[in-house]
Enzyme design. Structure first.
Site, PDB file in Angstrom:
ATOM      1  N   HIS A 102      -2.187  -5.534   1.706  1.00 23.14           N
ATOM      2  CA  HIS A 102      -3.454  -6.263   1.605  1.00 23.14           C
ATOM      3  C   HIS A 102      -3.134  -7.637   1.037  1.00 23.14           C
ATOM      4  O   HIS A 102      -2.346  -7.753   0.099  1.00 23.14           O
ATOM      5  CB  HIS A 102      -4.432  -5.552   0.663  1.00 23.14           C
ATOM      6  N   GLU A 131      -9.346 -11.634  -7.223  1.00 20.43           N
ATOM      7  CA  GLU A 131      -8.489 -10.449  -7.074  1.00 20.43           C
ATOM      8  C   GLU A 131      -7.340 -10.464  -8.081  1.00 20.43           C
ATOM      9  O   GLU A 131      -6.951  -9.420  -8.606  1.00 20.43           O
ATOM     10  CB  GLU A 131      -7.958 -10.365  -5.643  1.00 20.43           C
ATOM     11  N   ASN A 151      -2.114  -0.034   6.944  1.00 19.77           N
ATOM     12  CA  ASN A 151      -1.592  -1.298   7.481  1.00 19.77           C
ATOM     13  C   ASN A 151      -0.666  -2.019   6.488  1.00 19.77           C
ATOM     14  O   ASN A 151      -0.575  -3.231   6.464  1.00 19.77           O
ATOM     15  CB  ASN A 151      -2.743  -2.193   7.956  1.00 19.77           C
ATOM     16  N   TYR A 191     -12.956  -3.143  -2.889  1.00 21.64           N
ATOM     17  CA  TYR A 191     -13.438  -2.966  -1.508  1.00 21.64           C
ATOM     18  C   TYR A 191     -14.966  -2.879  -1.456  1.00 21.64           C
ATOM     19  O   TYR A 191     -15.524  -2.244  -0.552  1.00 21.64           O
ATOM     20  CB  TYR A 191     -12.802  -1.723  -0.886  1.00 21.64           C
ATOM     21  N   LYS A 229       0.811  -1.218   0.000  1.00 25.68           N
ATOM     22  CA  LYS A 229       0.000   0.000   0.000  1.00 25.68           C
ATOM     23  C   LYS A 229       0.851   1.279   0.000  1.00 25.68           C
ATOM     24  O   LYS A 229       2.063   1.229   0.272  1.00 25.68           O
ATOM     25  CB  LYS A 229      -0.924  -0.034   1.228  1.00 25.68           C
TER      26      LYS A 229
HETATM   27  P1  CMP Z   1      -7.161  -4.721   3.800  1.00 24.55           P
HETATM   28  O1  CMP Z   1      -6.534  -6.022   4.123  1.00 24.55           O
HETATM   29  O2  CMP Z   1      -6.733  -4.024   2.558  1.00 24.55           O
HETATM   30  O3  CMP Z   1      -8.744  -4.942   3.738  1.00 24.55           O
HETATM   31  C1  CMP Z   1      -9.645  -3.900   3.921  1.00 24.55           C
HETATM   32  C2  CMP Z   1      -8.985  -2.652   4.408  1.00 24.55           C
HETATM   33  O4  CMP Z   1      -9.847  -1.721   5.021  1.00 24.55           O
HETATM   34  C3  CMP Z   1      -8.022  -3.030   5.528  1.00 24.55           C
HETATM   35  O5  CMP Z   1      -6.928  -3.728   5.022  1.00 24.55           O
HETATM   36  C4  CMP Z   1      -7.734  -1.669   6.111  1.00 24.55           C
HETATM   37  O6  CMP Z   1      -6.780  -0.931   5.331  1.00 24.55           O
HETATM   38  C5  CMP Z   1      -9.087  -1.016   5.987  1.00 24.55           C
HETATM   39  N1  CMP Z   1      -9.869  -1.089   7.237  1.00 24.55           N
HETATM   40  C6  CMP Z   1     -10.424  -2.185   7.793  1.00 24.55           C
HETATM   41  N2  CMP Z   1     -11.071  -1.868   8.941  1.00 24.55           N
HETATM   42  C7  CMP Z   1     -10.903  -0.532   9.098  1.00 24.55           C
HETATM   43  C8  CMP Z   1     -11.313   0.398  10.095  1.00 24.55           C
HETATM   44  N3  CMP Z   1     -12.035   0.017  11.139  1.00 24.55           N
HETATM   45  N4  CMP Z   1     -10.949   1.684   9.944  1.00 24.55           N
HETATM   46  C9  CMP Z   1     -10.218   2.089   8.871  1.00 24.55           C
HETATM   47  N5  CMP Z   1      -9.800   1.240   7.901  1.00 24.55           N
HETATM   48  C10 CMP Z   1     -10.131  -0.035   8.004  1.00 24.55           C
END
Ligand code: CMP
Length: 157
Positions: A118, A129, A115, A52, A12
């Site tokens: 993904h 995906e 984070n 998403y 990311k």
């Molecule tokens: P990812 O594994 O890309 O899958 C969905 C993404 O949504 C997740 O990682 C985070 O980047 C984001 N995400 C999930 N939960 C939250 C939350 N409570 N607040 C903000 N971002 C979130």
């Protein structure tokens, strides 16, 4: 016998901005996952809306899309026995503050949204995906010389 799987990984914008790209790719390489696709792309709304879609009613949806568009991302397809599960183990729990130390998120993230990576959450999701992010001719089939040293004969025959 365990099956060979392919899974999608997105590195990311926060990882690129924080100069973690090489470190992250290195972790998957060292583990023994085979890179069969890799490119840098700029994400746009159309792709993010489908990727998403399951989060579209969540309060963080718009903020998540803004973050994911804030700089290019790197997408990879990783291959190996049980690759979906193994890649998610290496990534760690979604929230960096809760992820185990030693995982990518546990070592480099303090956030749920920013984070670092993904990873596909199931084989079915991975297939969808991978098709969403890669054309067929962007995926490679090739031999790697480490293969017989990564797995025992009974695991691969
Ligand atoms: P990812 O594994 O890309 O899958 C969905 C993404 O949504 C997740 O990682 C985070 O980047 C984001 N995400 C999930 N939960 C939250 C939350 N409570 N607040 C903000 N971002 C979130």
């Amino acid at each position: 016998m365990k099956t060979k799987e392919k899974t999608l990984l997105i590195i990311k914008p926060d990882a690129l901005q924080r100069n973690l790209l090489g470190e992250i790719i290195h972790r998957f390489e060292r583990k023994g996952l085979k890179i069969v696709g890799l490119k840098m792309i700029q994400l746009e709304d159309v792709l993010l809306n489908s990727h998403y879609a399951h989060h579209k009613d969540k309060p963080f949806f718009e903020s998540l899309k803004k973050f994911m568009k804030s700089s290019p991302v790197v997408v990879l397809v990783l291959e190996g026995l049980e690759a979906v599960k193994v890649v998610r183990q290496i990534c760690g729990a979604t929230c960096g503050r809760e992820a185990d130390i030693g995982t990518i998120r546990g070592d480099f993230s303090m956030s749920t949204q920013t984070n670092i990576v993904h990873a596909s959450d199931s084989l079915e999701t991975a297939e969808m995906e991978i098709k969403r992010f890669f054309k067929e001719d962007e995926l490679f089939e090739y031999q790697k010389i480490d293969f017989p040293y990564l797995y025992s004969e009974d695991e691969i025959n």
